[in-house]
Motif scaffolding. Structure first.
Motif, PDB file in Angstrom:
ATOM      1  N   UNK A  41      -1.921   1.076  -1.497  1.00 17.34           N
ATOM      2  CA  UNK A  41      -2.380   0.346  -2.691  1.00 17.34           C
ATOM      3  C   UNK A  41      -1.205   0.014  -3.623  1.00 17.34           C
ATOM      4  N   UNK A  42      -1.283  -1.147  -4.265  1.00 20.89           N
ATOM      5  CA  UNK A  42      -0.254  -1.534  -5.227  1.00 20.89           C
ATOM      6  C   UNK A  42      -0.277  -0.569  -6.409  1.00 20.89           C
ATOM      7  N   UNK A  43       0.894  -0.324  -6.985  1.00 23.83           N
ATOM      8  CA  UNK A  43       0.946   0.676  -8.047  1.00 23.83           C
ATOM      9  C   UNK A  43       1.601   0.196  -9.332  1.00 23.83           C
ATOM     10  N   UNK A  44       2.355  -0.885  -9.269  1.00 27.31           N
ATOM     11  CA  UNK A  44       3.120  -1.207 -10.468  1.00 27.31           C
ATOM     12  C   UNK A  44       3.304  -2.714 -10.661  1.00 27.31           C
ATOM     13  N   UNK A  45       3.826  -3.067 -11.822  1.00 28.68           N
ATOM     14  CA  UNK A  45       4.111  -4.462 -12.176  1.00 28.68           C
ATOM     15  C   UNK A  45       2.891  -5.364 -11.998  1.00 28.68           C
ATOM     16  N   UNK A  46       1.758  -4.893 -12.483  1.00 26.97           N
ATOM     17  CA  UNK A  46       0.549  -5.701 -12.366  1.00 26.97           C
ATOM     18  C   UNK A  46       0.589  -6.835 -13.394  1.00 26.97           C
ATOM     19  N   UNK A  47      -0.019  -7.931 -13.031  1.00 25.52           N
ATOM     20  CA  UNK A  47       0.105  -9.127 -13.866  1.00 25.52           C
ATOM     21  C   UNK A  47      -0.865  -9.177 -15.039  1.00 25.52           C
ATOM     22  N   UNK A  48      -2.149  -9.029 -14.741  1.00 22.73           N
ATOM     23  CA  UNK A  48      -3.140  -9.276 -15.797  1.00 22.73           C
ATOM     24  C   UNK A  48      -4.098  -8.093 -15.903  1.00 22.73           C
TER      25      UNK A  48
ATOM     26  N   UNK B 102       4.423 -13.252   6.746  1.00 20.92           N
ATOM     27  CA  UNK B 102       2.994 -12.924   6.810  1.00 20.92           C
ATOM     28  C   UNK B 102       2.757 -11.491   6.331  1.00 20.92           C
ATOM     29  N   UNK B 103       3.549 -10.583   6.859  1.00 21.16           N
ATOM     30  CA  UNK B 103       3.380  -9.157   6.523  1.00 21.16           C
ATOM     31  C   UNK B 103       3.688  -8.896   5.049  1.00 21.16           C
ATOM     32  N   UNK B 104       4.751  -9.548   4.547  1.00 17.38           N
ATOM     33  CA  UNK B 104       5.127  -9.326   3.145  1.00 17.38           C
ATOM     34  C   UNK B 104       4.161 -10.016   2.183  1.00 17.38           C
ATOM     35  N   UNK B 105       3.725 -11.218   2.544  1.00 17.84           N
ATOM     36  CA  UNK B 105       3.026 -12.030   1.555  1.00 17.84           C
ATOM     37  C   UNK B 105       1.538 -12.234   1.763  1.00 17.84           C
ATOM     38  N   UNK B 106       1.054 -11.995   2.983  1.00 20.24           N
ATOM     39  CA  UNK B 106      -0.366 -12.256   3.236  1.00 20.24           C
ATOM     40  C   UNK B 106      -1.152 -10.955   3.438  1.00 20.24           C
ATOM     41  N   UNK B 107      -0.618 -10.050   4.247  1.00 21.49           N
ATOM     42  CA  UNK B 107      -1.364  -8.813   4.533  1.00 21.49           C
ATOM     43  C   UNK B 107      -1.778  -8.062   3.266  1.00 21.49           C
ATOM     44  N   UNK B 108      -0.890  -7.942   2.265  1.00 19.76           N
ATOM     45  CA  UNK B 108      -1.323  -7.223   1.060  1.00 19.76           C
ATOM     46  C   UNK B 108      -2.533  -7.873   0.386  1.00 19.76           C
ATOM     47  N   UNK B 109      -2.659  -9.198   0.526  1.00 14.83           N
ATOM     48  CA  UNK B 109      -3.824  -9.867  -0.069  1.00 14.83           C
ATOM     49  C   UNK B 109      -5.106  -9.449   0.637  1.00 14.83           C
ATOM     50  N   UNK B 110      -5.014  -9.252   1.943  1.00 16.35           N
ATOM     51  CA  UNK B 110      -6.188  -8.799   2.697  1.00 16.35           C
ATOM     52  C   UNK B 110      -6.647  -7.472   2.107  1.00 16.35           C
ATOM     53  N   UNK B 111      -5.651  -6.618   1.850  1.00 12.88           N
ATOM     54  CA  UNK B 111      -6.003  -5.317   1.315  1.00 12.88           C
ATOM     55  C   UNK B 111      -6.542  -5.409  -0.112  1.00 12.88           C
ATOM     56  N   UNK B 165       5.317  -2.749   1.247  1.00 11.62           N
ATOM     57  CA  UNK B 165       4.505  -2.293   0.124  1.00 11.62           C
ATOM     58  C   UNK B 165       5.315  -2.247  -1.179  1.00 11.62           C
ATOM     59  N   UNK B 166       6.501  -1.705  -1.069  1.00  3.37           N
ATOM     60  CA  UNK B 166       7.375  -1.586  -2.231  1.00  3.37           C
ATOM     61  C   UNK B 166       7.763  -2.980  -2.738  1.00  3.37           C
ATOM     62  N   UNK B 167       8.098  -3.846  -1.812  1.00  5.41           N
ATOM     63  CA  UNK B 167       8.547  -5.197  -2.181  1.00  5.41           C
ATOM     64  C   UNK B 167       7.441  -5.992  -2.859  1.00  5.41           C
ATOM     65  N   UNK B 168       6.240  -5.836  -2.356  1.00  7.65           N
ATOM     66  CA  UNK B 168       5.085  -6.570  -2.911  1.00  7.65           C
ATOM     67  C   UNK B 168       5.019  -6.447  -4.433  1.00  7.65           C
ATOM     68  N   UNK B 169       5.261  -5.281  -4.935  1.00  5.65           N
ATOM     69  CA  UNK B 169       5.164  -5.047  -6.376  1.00  5.65           C
ATOM     70  C   UNK B 169       6.400  -5.508  -7.154  1.00  5.65           C
ATOM     71  N   UNK B 171       9.371  -7.952  -5.611  1.00  5.64           N
ATOM     72  CA  UNK B 171      10.236  -9.059  -5.182  1.00  5.64           C
ATOM     73  C   UNK B 171       9.781 -10.394  -5.773  1.00  5.64           C
ATOM     74  N   UNK B 172      10.752 -11.199  -6.148  1.00  3.77           N
ATOM     75  CA  UNK B 172      10.471 -12.448  -6.876  1.00  3.77           C
ATOM     76  C   UNK B 172       9.489 -13.354  -6.168  1.00  3.77           C
ATOM     77  N   UNK B 173       9.700 -13.627  -4.867  1.00  2.00           N
ATOM     78  CA  UNK B 173       8.804 -14.622  -4.251  1.00  2.00           C
ATOM     79  C   UNK B 173       7.438 -14.018  -3.921  1.00  2.00           C
ATOM     80  N   UNK B 174       7.366 -12.676  -3.831  1.00  7.08           N
ATOM     81  CA  UNK B 174       6.062 -12.070  -3.544  1.00  7.08           C
ATOM     82  C   UNK B 174       5.176 -12.015  -4.774  1.00  7.08           C
ATOM     83  N   UNK B 175       5.756 -12.261  -5.942  1.00  4.79           N
ATOM     84  CA  UNK B 175       4.894 -12.326  -7.125  1.00  4.79           C
ATOM     85  C   UNK B 175       4.016 -13.574  -7.075  1.00  4.79           C
ATOM     86  N   UNK B 176       4.339 -14.504  -6.166  1.00  7.00           N
ATOM     87  CA  UNK B 176       3.476 -15.688  -6.018  1.00  7.00           C
ATOM     88  C   UNK B 176       2.107 -15.274  -5.438  1.00  7.00           C
ATOM     89  N   UNK B 177       2.064 -14.687  -4.230  1.00  8.14           N
ATOM     90  CA  UNK B 177       0.747 -14.237  -3.750  1.00  8.14           C
ATOM     91  C   UNK B 177       0.185 -13.066  -4.553  1.00  8.14           C
TER      92      UNK B 177
END
Lengths: 331, 516
Positions: A41-48, B102-111, B165-169, B171-177
């Motif tokens: 699960x995501x833990x940080x830097x949430x947007x809104x 896909x793994x960096x930018x799409x899979x986390x959205x599924x979750x 997982x770490x990058x999702x929260x 990395x600059x381009x992952x803040x898009x998804x």
């Protein structure tokens, strides 16, 4: 003698994802359960902030008064992930389906003594609504929970609850005409015996602390209802009166309860051991909701067991208290 | 004994009704508004939940049976893939960048949407709608977990997968998804449904799921394509939920129409921006290409979407506001995004590279109106520089759009030479946007979008360094510190493909496996 097929061997650069490695003590081969859940699960830097609950972050452990230094300690001893869950349920469903076929093909449902059939329908059918209530609570738990190690089993538990409500519905439709479902619902809504239970379940719908929801539904409610209804009522009372067909039609439930208890115990034991504060809170929740549940189940026990109600209910409560004690809960 | 034989046979619809709608009840000990506190504040009016049409009639016993069967097959393939070094059968190690994305930018959205659908599955008042949402919640859990298990094998041998997982929260381009998903999750349950089930699953899924999965099929990625086939029937259920949900909302009350229209405008545009990443993947990252992004857009958005909006016109719904601009952009966005990632290749956790002449010719043929004129010369220029040992890496930080969070790299409608740029002042602060539509989304909900966690702004504020670094130290390298905060293995996860560890290892291992 052993036969050894040779395959080209390539040394991997790493064994698992870093979010998993951090929670299993370093980079080593990880299980499917671990890769599916740990640190996900995501833990940080949430947007809104949520528009539906701006006082909290989107993912926020403060939605429970329970505190954990590491939420991923609350693991599922069953180590279920989606595929192992659905494959296991598919097998169990096959058995349950075979039981339905067996009962139907041999017309066992038609040869139930009338009073047994009536008793079975009176007690079991309103409980399909209680199972639906469990489904609501586990969806709520899933949507509010912090850490994937809780979210993932929560949604599977919710779907199990729905499956159980549907098995009970099928039982009603097999044993009698569809109208029995309406009769049972009317009992659930206005029948005197069912009101304390429905009242209690509706009160659980407004609980917002996700760990309390988890405890109330999966530990207290299930922990008293399943042993009382499926072990004592179906397997003992009905079976001894010629109602073993009912036991076949509900065989999924006690088996499922045994499995889900392992999960519930695993989570509570660790949460209690974490701190005195957790222990006190969990003990207090357990006491309050247990006492209420026992009172709510009393009129149902009277319906199910007649004169025997006190013994049956007491046995179940003792069993529950012993289970709580083993988990370190003082209730 | 009463031997009744002639029992009433229930129709499927009635039987399913007993298995779902029949289970619920109107609470009386607690006010219904306390039990269902979230389904009124968005202004959507529902008069009769019983009018909900079940998008599919699946009971749990059947669900377990089908899904169990599917997962037994899927995991047999995942197992075999791992055992037989299936990763060596992909066309080329460049393809790995597509799966990384896909793994960096799409899979986390599924979750992400597991919790969203569980919330909808708890909080709508109609039981039937809840059951449909719950099934999607648990399906999405399946998708995330099966992706983790298929990609686990790639992670063992290649870079860029390890800290998804770490990058999702961070990395600059992952803040898009990420911001896209969080925007949906923080919305009310009805907007969530329109955002994900309708706008994404129904209107845009064929532009996300299908390109990745077809790309996998074309490029020998047995593991991902098996997942794709296995998830197809789940996806069709999710699409049906999307279309039934929107029809239901529109039929319930005319006052719902403008609200829903606003959400369609917003989510179509947001979705089309996220899909720019897919466009880049299709046109640039697949060694064996399936079709161009433009062709995919024409079939799945213009043809299918066009028909859909003609169908919805009878409810008073028009095509999304950004429709024409999004259609015009089909000639440009994949190239603009690839150029962005190529130049910021040092800061991306996948590789980028120079295209061969053959690949450039393919793009020239697919994009006769734009590629030779605007993009080919730039790509050739960059390739020449790289050949001279001067691989271009941008090290200045770009300006991000406050809404979609993509760096300003898209051009003005009607003028592909001019970067599109809009500004709004809100409570004395200036906010920047990539387009008039992103600006409008902000202006409709400024109190929400002022909260955007914009990576570039956060870097400037010093919030993207590990806690143990000292920015006042004389040898402090801020860019390196940020990439460490992202948990990149510098020089292995990022940068140019040519000469990368992934390229070397793949060539060496394939040699081991195919030569003596």
């Amino acid at each position: 003698m052993s036969v050894e097929i040779k395959a080209v061997e390539i040394k991997p650069l790493r064994n698992t994802f870093t979010n998993v490695a951090e929670l299993i003590g370093g980079d080593k081969p990880a299980s499917r359960y671990q890769e599916a859940t740990l640190g996900v699960q995501a833990t940080t830097n949430m947007h809104y902030r949520p528009t539906w609950e701006p006082e909290f972050e989107l993912f926020d452990p403060r939605r429970s008064a329970i505190q954990m230094r590491e939420w991923y300690d609350l693991k599922d001893p069953r180590q279920l992930y989606y595929a192992s869950w659905t494959i296991q349920r598919a097998k169990e469903q096959e058995t349950q389906e075979a039981n339905f076929d067996f009962v139907e093909s041999r017309c066992l449902h038609l040869s139930l003594p009338d009073h047994v059939k009536k008793l079975a329908l009176d007690v079991l059918l309103p409980l399909r609504h209680a199972a639906w209530g469990a489904n609501m609570n586990n969806n709520e738990f899933c949507s509010r929970a912090f850490s994937e190690v809780l979210i993932s089993p929560a949604i599977m538990q919710a779907m199990d609850n729905l499956g159980i409500a549907q098995y009970l519905t099928r039982l009603g439709l097999l044993l009698d005409e569809p109208e029995v479902l309406d009769i049972a619902k009317a009992q659930w809504m206005t029948g005197e015996a069912w009101q304390p239970l429905r009242h209690m379940i509706e009160d659980s719908f407004v609980v917002r602390d996700f760990m309390e929801i988890f405890l109330v539904q999966n530990f207290v409610f299930d922990g008293l209802i399943y042993p009382l209804i499926y072990d004592r009522f179906v397997d003992d009372t009905l079976t001894s009166q010629g109602g073993s067909a009912v036991a076949m039609l509900t065989s999924f439930m006690p088996m499922w309860f045994g499995q889900s208890s392992k999960w519930v115990d695993g989570v509570l034991k660790v949460a209690v051991a974490e701190s005195e504060q957790n222990k006190a809170l969990i003990s207090q929740w357990t006491t309050t909701w247990r006492d209420r549940a026992v009172a709510a189940l009393t009129p149902i026990a009277a319906m199910a067991f007649g004169n025997n109600q006190e013994t049956m209910l007491n046995e179940v409560v003792e069993q529950f208290n012993a289970r709580a004690k083993k988990l370190g809960i003082v209730a | 004994m009463d031997m009744k034989v002639a029992k009433k046979k229930l129709g499927i619809k009635e039987r399913y009704g007993h298995m779902t709608r029949g289970l619920g009840w109107e609470p009386t000990y607690q006010p219904a508004d306390a039990v269902f506190p979230y389904d009124k504040y968005e202004g959507i009016k529902i008069h009769d939940w019983d009018k909900w049409v079940d998008p599919f009639r699946l009971t749990m016993d059947a669900y377990w049976k089908y899904q169990g069967e599917k997962d037994r097959k899927l995991y047999a393939v995942i197992e075999a893939f791992a055992q037989n070094n299936g990763h060596l059968n992909i066309t080329d190690a460049r393809y790995l960048s597509a799966i990384k994305l896909f793994w960096q930018g799409v899979s986390p959205l599924e979750n992400y949407v597991v919790q969203g659908f569980a919330r909808a599955g708890r909080h709508f008042r109609g039981e039937a709608s809840r059951v449909a949402c719950q099934m999607q919640a648990v399906d999405e859990l399946r998708h995330y977990q099966t992706q983790a298990h298929s990609i686990s094998n790639y992670n063992k041998y290649y870079n860029g997968f390890h800290s998804q997982r770490h990058m999702w929260d961070r990395v600059w381009y992952l803040s898009v998804p990420k911001s896209f998903g969080e925007d949906a999750l923080t919305a009310g349950p009805f907007e969530f449904l329109i955002a994900i089930s309708f706008s994404f699953e129904y209107v845009l899924t064929n532009l996300l799921f299908v390109p990745f999965m077809s790309g996998a099929a074309y490029n020998g990625d047995m593991s991902t394509v098996t997942f794709g086939f296995s998830a197809q029937s789940d996806e069709s259920r999710h699409m049906t939920l999307g279309i039934e949900a929107i029809k239901f909302l529109l039929e319930q009350d005319p006052a719902n129409v403008p609200i829903v229209q606003g959400w369609i405008d917003k989510w179509f545009w947001r979705g089309s921006k996220v899909l720019a990443l897919v466009g880049m993947m299709m046109d640039y990252m697949l060694p064996k290409r399936v079709m161009s992004w433009k062709e995919a857009w024409e079939i799945y958005a213009e043809e299918n979407g066009g028909a859909l909006f003609r169908d919805l016109a009878r409810y008073g719904i028009r095509p999304p506001k950004g429709w024409a601009d999004a259609c015009e952009a089909k000639d440009h966005i994949s190239h603009q995004v690839w150029l962005l990632f190529y130049e910021y290749g040092g800061a991306a956790a996948f590789h980028t590279w120079s295209l061969t002449n053959e690949e450039l010719d393919w793009l020239s043929a697919k994009y006769p109106d734009s590629f030779d004129k605007y993009y080919r010369p730039r790509l050739e220029f960059l390739r020449d520089k790289h050949a001279r040992g001067e691989r271009v890496y941008q090290s200045t930080l770009p300006t991000l759009c406050t809404t979609c969070q993509i760096p300003l790299c898209f051009t003005e409608p009607g003028d592909p030479t001019k970067i599109s740029h809009r500004e709004t002042v809100y409570e004395d602060e200036k906010y920047v946007f990539c387009s008039v539509h992103c600006q409008e989304i902000f202006c409709n909900e400024p109190e929400k979008f002022v909260q955007s966690w914009l990576p570039v702004n956060q870097i400037y504020q010093g919030n993207c360094f590990n806690p143990d670094v000292d920015p006042t130290a004389p040898d402090f390298d801020p860019l390196k510190a940020v990439l460490e905060y992202f948990k990149y293995n510098l020089g292995r996860d990022n940068g140019e493909f040519e000469g990368s560890e992934d390229q070397r290892n793949f060539a060496m291992w394939r040699g081991q496996a195919s030569k003596n």
